[in-house]
Scaffold this motif. Structure first.
Motif, PDB file in Angstrom:
ATOM      1  N   ARG A  82       1.830   3.093   4.175  1.00 15.50           N
ATOM      2  CA  ARG A  82       0.587   2.095   3.066  1.00 15.50           C
ATOM      3  C   ARG A  82       2.029   1.350   2.111  1.00 15.50           C
ATOM      4  O   ARG A  82       2.349   2.275   0.960  1.00 15.50           O
ATOM      5  CB  ARG A  82      -0.240   3.711   2.426  1.00 15.50           C
ATOM      6  CG  ARG A  82      -1.804   2.866   2.406  1.00 15.50           C
ATOM      7  CD  ARG A  82      -1.838   3.919   2.331  1.00 15.50           C
ATOM      8  NE  ARG A  82      -1.975   5.149   0.952  1.00 15.50           N
ATOM      9  CZ  ARG A  82      -3.195   5.765   0.415  1.00 15.50           C
ATOM     10  NH1 ARG A  82      -3.664   6.613   1.276  1.00 15.50           N
ATOM     11  NH2 ARG A  82      -2.564   5.941  -1.136  1.00 15.50           N
ATOM     12  N   ALA A 100       0.854   7.566 -14.452  1.00 18.53           N
ATOM     13  CA  ALA A 100       0.161   8.692 -13.614  1.00 18.53           C
ATOM     14  C   ALA A 100      -0.296   8.294 -12.227  1.00 18.53           C
ATOM     15  O   ALA A 100      -0.927   8.884 -11.430  1.00 18.53           O
ATOM     16  CB  ALA A 100      -0.617   9.612 -14.017  1.00 18.53           C
ATOM     17  N   PRO A 101      -1.486   7.321 -12.364  1.00 15.34           N
ATOM     18  CA  PRO A 101      -1.927   7.157 -10.959  1.00 15.34           C
ATOM     19  C   PRO A 101      -2.043   6.303  -9.403  1.00 15.34           C
ATOM     20  O   PRO A 101      -2.529   6.348  -8.789  1.00 15.34           O
ATOM     21  CB  PRO A 101      -3.628   6.088 -11.570  1.00 15.34           C
ATOM     22  CG  PRO A 101      -3.264   5.850 -12.983  1.00 15.34           C
ATOM     23  CD  PRO A 101      -1.611   6.469 -13.303  1.00 15.34           C
ATOM     24  N   GLU A 102      -0.779   5.868  -9.799  1.00 20.17           N
ATOM     25  CA  GLU A 102       0.467   5.523  -9.169  1.00 20.17           C
ATOM     26  C   GLU A 102       1.336   6.574  -8.484  1.00 20.17           C
ATOM     27  O   GLU A 102       2.684   5.812  -7.509  1.00 20.17           O
ATOM     28  CB  GLU A 102       1.111   4.089 -10.418  1.00 20.17           C
ATOM     29  CG  GLU A 102       0.069   3.574 -10.343  1.00 20.17           C
ATOM     30  CD  GLU A 102       1.396   1.773 -10.205  1.00 20.17           C
ATOM     31  OE1 GLU A 102       1.656   1.907 -10.760  1.00 20.17           O
ATOM     32  OE2 GLU A 102      -0.043   0.992 -11.090  1.00 20.17           O
ATOM     33  N   LEU A 103       1.671   7.274  -9.057  1.00 20.19           N
ATOM     34  CA  LEU A 103       3.011   8.598  -8.479  1.00 20.19           C
ATOM     35  C   LEU A 103       2.454   9.047  -7.271  1.00 20.19           C
ATOM     36  O   LEU A 103       1.496   9.397  -6.106  1.00 20.19           O
ATOM     37  CB  LEU A 103       2.324   9.486  -9.519  1.00 20.19           C
ATOM     38  CG  LEU A 103       2.770   9.429 -10.994  1.00 20.19           C
ATOM     39  CD1 LEU A 103       2.933  10.182 -11.721  1.00 20.19           C
ATOM     40  CD2 LEU A 103       4.241   8.795 -10.980  1.00 20.19           C
ATOM     41  N   ILE A 104       3.251   8.699  -6.482  1.00 24.43           N
ATOM     42  CA  ILE A 104       4.121   9.108  -5.080  1.00 24.43           C
ATOM     43  C   ILE A 104       5.005  10.510  -5.368  1.00 24.43           C
ATOM     44  O   ILE A 104       6.078  10.709  -5.538  1.00 24.43           O
ATOM     45  CB  ILE A 104       4.652   8.812  -4.440  1.00 24.43           C
ATOM     46  CG1 ILE A 104       3.608   7.233  -4.179  1.00 24.43           C
ATOM     47  CG2 ILE A 104       5.066   8.839  -2.974  1.00 24.43           C
ATOM     48  CD1 ILE A 104       4.286   5.574  -3.555  1.00 24.43           C
ATOM     49  N   GLU A 105       4.208  11.868  -4.679  1.00 19.84           N
ATOM     50  CA  GLU A 105       4.731  13.715  -5.103  1.00 19.84           C
ATOM     51  C   GLU A 105       5.513  13.559  -3.697  1.00 19.84           C
ATOM     52  O   GLU A 105       4.780  13.197  -3.534  1.00 19.84           O
ATOM     53  CB  GLU A 105       3.107  13.526  -5.292  1.00 19.84           C
ATOM     54  CG  GLU A 105       3.414  13.705  -6.976  1.00 19.84           C
ATOM     55  CD  GLU A 105       2.507  15.143  -7.367  1.00 19.84           C
ATOM     56  OE1 GLU A 105       2.108  15.736  -7.103  1.00 19.84           O
ATOM     57  OE2 GLU A 105       1.136  14.379  -8.422  1.00 19.84           O
ATOM     58  N   ILE A 137       8.387  10.023  -6.386  1.00 16.32           N
ATOM     59  CA  ILE A 137       8.807   9.075  -6.048  1.00 16.32           C
ATOM     60  C   ILE A 137       9.691   8.406  -7.461  1.00 16.32           C
ATOM     61  O   ILE A 137       8.585   7.936  -8.669  1.00 16.32           O
ATOM     62  CB  ILE A 137       9.854   8.320  -4.642  1.00 16.32           C
ATOM     63  CG1 ILE A 137       9.518   9.446  -4.005  1.00 16.32           C
ATOM     64  CG2 ILE A 137       9.950   7.372  -4.959  1.00 16.32           C
ATOM     65  CD1 ILE A 137       8.504   8.589  -2.417  1.00 16.32           C
ATOM     66  N   ARG A 138      10.676   7.868  -8.071  1.00 18.34           N
ATOM     67  CA  ARG A 138      11.000   6.720  -9.096  1.00 18.34           C
ATOM     68  C   ARG A 138       9.657   5.608  -9.132  1.00 18.34           C
ATOM     69  O   ARG A 138      10.191   4.565  -7.920  1.00 18.34           O
ATOM     70  CB  ARG A 138      12.056   6.628  -9.939  1.00 18.34           C
ATOM     71  CG  ARG A 138      13.509   6.210  -8.593  1.00 18.34           C
ATOM     72  CD  ARG A 138      14.916   5.212  -8.538  1.00 18.34           C
ATOM     73  NE  ARG A 138      14.589   5.033  -7.378  1.00 18.34           N
ATOM     74  CZ  ARG A 138      15.679   5.031  -7.097  1.00 18.34           C
ATOM     75  NH1 ARG A 138      17.042   5.713  -8.078  1.00 18.34           N
ATOM     76  NH2 ARG A 138      17.112   4.403  -5.645  1.00 18.34           N
ATOM     77  N   MET A 175       9.140   3.002  -6.206  1.00 17.25           N
ATOM     78  CA  MET A 175       7.597   3.305  -5.184  1.00 17.25           C
ATOM     79  C   MET A 175       6.322   3.466  -6.781  1.00 17.25           C
ATOM     80  O   MET A 175       6.847   4.228  -7.341  1.00 17.25           O
ATOM     81  CB  MET A 175       7.509   3.930  -4.262  1.00 17.25           C
ATOM     82  CG  MET A 175       8.192   4.001  -2.987  1.00 17.25           C
ATOM     83  SD  MET A 175       7.813   5.349  -1.927  1.00 17.25           S
ATOM     84  CE  MET A 175       6.168   4.267  -1.607  1.00 17.25           C
ATOM     85  N   GLU A 225       6.524   0.220  -1.907  1.00 16.40           N
ATOM     86  CA  GLU A 225       8.173   0.126  -2.361  1.00 16.40           C
ATOM     87  C   GLU A 225       8.556  -1.684  -2.617  1.00 16.40           C
ATOM     88  O   GLU A 225       7.859  -2.000  -2.452  1.00 16.40           O
ATOM     89  CB  GLU A 225       8.578   0.492  -1.001  1.00 16.40           C
ATOM     90  CG  GLU A 225       9.657   1.316  -1.301  1.00 16.40           C
ATOM     91  CD  GLU A 225      11.145   1.155   0.449  1.00 16.40           C
ATOM     92  OE1 GLU A 225      10.319   1.914   0.866  1.00 16.40           O
ATOM     93  OE2 GLU A 225      12.214   1.735   0.012  1.00 16.40           O
TER      94      GLU A 225
END
Lengths: 480, 480
Positions: free
Chosen positions: A34, A88-93, A108-109, A141, A155
């Protein structure tokens, strides 16, 4: 007349961009991941050229490269209040490693202020450790809903500088030095794209920064593209991560930090600043290949005399020009011309049987398609001619972009004028509004304050929205 | 006598390695991110030098760089049976983006055969698209329980080449060309580390490969370090990802693929091959800084005459040597000597008031600590002397490592001899055992078959374990 497969800019600028990306083979959509893209070899080679130009300047100004972890404990992001709100709304965990569910997830940074701040806190003890001047080349990312190759992807590739200083003045000097001597210098000289340097408004600054500066470039549709940002972070991150040092008087002080970055967005800026309906246009200083030689022949006898001449011609080029000879046998010259035009090689040299007879070659400039850019040049002294021509093309691309920007920039003195001007380019306006006013203008015009230019006229005028008297001029534009 | 902070190799090789990493400021543990490290500037500069040496060779052999996504749909890893078995326990999973739980998780790439295979399947149509020769520089992650800086970390940096060919013979030629002309050539010439080139056994090959080749280097404790691998993947991944092409006869064929990689492990190999109890030793061809100049003075008058001489001396060096002048004022020469020895700078040049008088300098070789490596050299012709010295040091480091390996390599003809020999180095043995036999030897001796050397004697002998007659010789060693 545009090339097959390329929608003319005038008809649909947005589609034109996507067509260039595809036809010049710069990127492919990674629909299975995505919001991600593949940087294809032609696109990645441009990124490598951008990296070289920036890395040289980053090192020349005293910085060293390092590499920090991709994953950041999620709790780190929470330590700086504005920072967490922004990201916060964009974080990939990451929640699972092998068979283990992680009690504390990693992210992911999205940017590395927090994880780097953690290490700086360990490394810095005394004023002798300052300034600490480190840069990192990395992938980052951020969740992105609407993606656009190079301009907005989940990314992306970038460099992020992170420095620590003893005083606010030192941090401010670093922030502005990067803006001027690294970012603006590179984008203007190597990419041939003129930029405005300025301060971001409170609304537009980096989450957690004291002050953010940016360079802003104009694309061929009159929209702005933020091409690099440099942040004075004040003591916000130093306090959140306990970056302190003992000063000359043996007193513990909180440090001052900066961060600054440019990303693979610059590839998008490059495409949109210079390219045309024939394909990509790459400025000579940045071009991985500056000159392509296309031999022209109809039979084996012609082939061998032409190729012999080509060998002789290019013998003097090594170390002076970045070039390639397109000696692929199964393709016509026309096919090759088309391919190298699409890929934006600055100069094409054609050598045919008549050229061999006359001791000349045909030289075609990519920045001036068709007859206007074509000339016949003696083989004698050709390398000097080409070196001069590349310099001329570089200069000419910059001047063309500067003229375009000047034509599309206007001072506006009313809100109506502002609304009209942002349809075609940059609006220069006096501004004394609040963040709420700024949001209102954005909602009504889709334009934002790109920056408060460093270069201010210093005269007073009336705010374009509120009518209040002010000396502050800003640039409004729609932006990528 | 070892330096302060460095455990002598003879006392505890493993602790010596960790001490070098810390004292030379190569890396820091990222205890907050499981299994990860920070590459500090000194360590990262070595990685940049490794990248340059490899990238030049990768491009010179016809490959282009590209960049593929960090995240891979987990389902992709499941498509090649051996591959999933090899990597499943080590996968790091992304299950949440912003507020969205992902129905199909992604993994962070442990290696990119699968995601790249997916794109190659889209890109390749005809034999004209072959060979496809692409390389990627990237970070990858694999869960690691026991970590060791550079040698074994959850995240590491590497290059991974991925190529597609029309025939098995073409794929095999590529696989071996990379092994010889890129990997062995770089490690031997630039890193000054001799390597054995060989085939991996079925037990040790890459999960999903038809055949894996590697280069194996010997460290100073006699253990092997796999320093690069090149895999002929046969049609395994081409079948899993449907990489097909239309041949000259218009028939659809399944392609043949290869992959090959070296990683930031090479930094570990560099440390363990050359360094000593005084600190890091970096070979001149790889050294970011080859020569450091340390001015020596006691007062301001001496300082200005010495610095004037230094300026004059280094004037001829630009473009010929990579050097730095350590003119830090607050530190003693002794402190500086110690720091540059720790960091492995190949040559130190000392300039003091007496040298200014005599028109000479003192030159100290890092590879020969103490008086043996120190000489007094006229300032006249110094740059030529230093260039020659750097070449000599490079050669000398290689020869020393080669002698060491030869001394620690022995042919063994019984299992008892093998057990003894792997305590001190490489055991060369005839081998006709099964994978189960190989596992037994590993369980009993902690040694594995590092490779079946390409260079085989061709004589028959008896398998060191089973006594069966065979012409196959292998190398057994304990490995990092």
């Amino acid at each position: 007349m545009a090339k097959e497969g390329i929608t003319p800019r005038a008809r649909d600028y947005s589609q034109w961009y996507l067509d260039i990306v595809q036809q010049a083979q710069l990127a492919d959509y990674a629909e299975v991941v995505r919001g991600c893209i593949v940087f294809k070899p032609t696109g990645y080679a441009i990124w490598e050229a951008i990296q070289r130009g920036l890395d040289d300047r980053i090192k020349a100004t005293g910085h060293e490269n390092a590499y920090f972890p991709l994953l950041i404990p999620k709790s780190f992001i929470m330590k700086e209040a504005e920072h967490v709100e922004g990201f916060a709304p964009e974080l990939i965990e990451v929640t699972r490693i092998g068979k283990d569910e992680l009690p504390d997830p990693y992210i992911i940074r999205p940017t590395s202020e927090t994880i780097i701040g953690f290490f700086y806190s360990k490394w810095i003890r005394s004023y002798r450790d300052l300034p600490l001047l480190i840069n990192q080349w990395a992938n980052v990312m951020r969740a992105e809903m609407r993606t656009r190759p190079f301009l907005r992807t989940a990314e992306f590739l970038w460099q992020e500088g992170h420095t620590v200083h003893a005083t606010e003045a030192d941090a401010e000097r670093e922030t502005l030095m990067i803006l001027h001597d690294v970012y603006a210098d590179f984008v203007e000289k190597d990419m041939a794209v003129p930029v405005l340097k300025g301060l971001k408004t409170e609304k537009e600054k980096f989450p957690g920064a004291l002050r953010s500066y940016s360079i802003e470039a104009m694309m061929q549709d009159g929209r702005a593209l933020q091409s690099g940002t440099s942040h004075n972070l004040g003591q916000n991150f130093a306090k959140a991560f306990d970056i302190t040092f003992t000063d000359q008087n043996n007193t513990i002080q909180t440090a001052w930090t900066t961060s600054w970055g440019v990303s693979s967005r610059l590839i998008g800026a490059l495409i949109m600043a210079h390219s045309d309906d024939e394909g990509l246009v790459v400025p000579p200083r940045l071009a991985p290949t500056q000159v392509v030689v296309v031999p022209i022949y109809k039979n084996e006898a012609e082939r061998s005399s032409v190729m012999a001449a080509v060998e002789q011609i290019i013998a003097a080029w090594k170390g002076r020009l970045r070039f390639k000879v397109d000696d692929r046998d199964q393709l016509t010259p026309g096919y090759k011309f088309n391919e190298w035009e699409l890929k934006g090689i600055p100069v094409r040299v054609e050598v045919g049987p008549k050229d061999v007879e006359k001791g000349s070659v045909a030289v075609a400039r990519r920045d001036m398609p068709g007859k206007a850019g074509k000339s016949f040049v003696p083989q004698q002294g050709l390398v000097e001619h080409l070196e001069g021509l590349l310099t001329e093309i570089q200069q000419s691309l910059y001047e063309r972009a500067l003229r375009f920007r000047d034509e599309r920039t206007a001072a506006v003195s009313s809100y109506d004028e502002l609304k009209q001007q942002v349809e075609r380019g940059f609006a220069r306006a006096y501004w004394a509004g609040t963040t709420a006013d700024e949001q209102r203008v954005q909602d009504e015009t889709r334009a934002t304050i790109r920056c408060i230019p460093l270069d201010q006229p210093g005269r007073a005028g009336r705010c374009v929205l509120t009518g209040k008297e002010t000396t502050q001029e800003v640039i409004f534009a729609r932006a990528y």
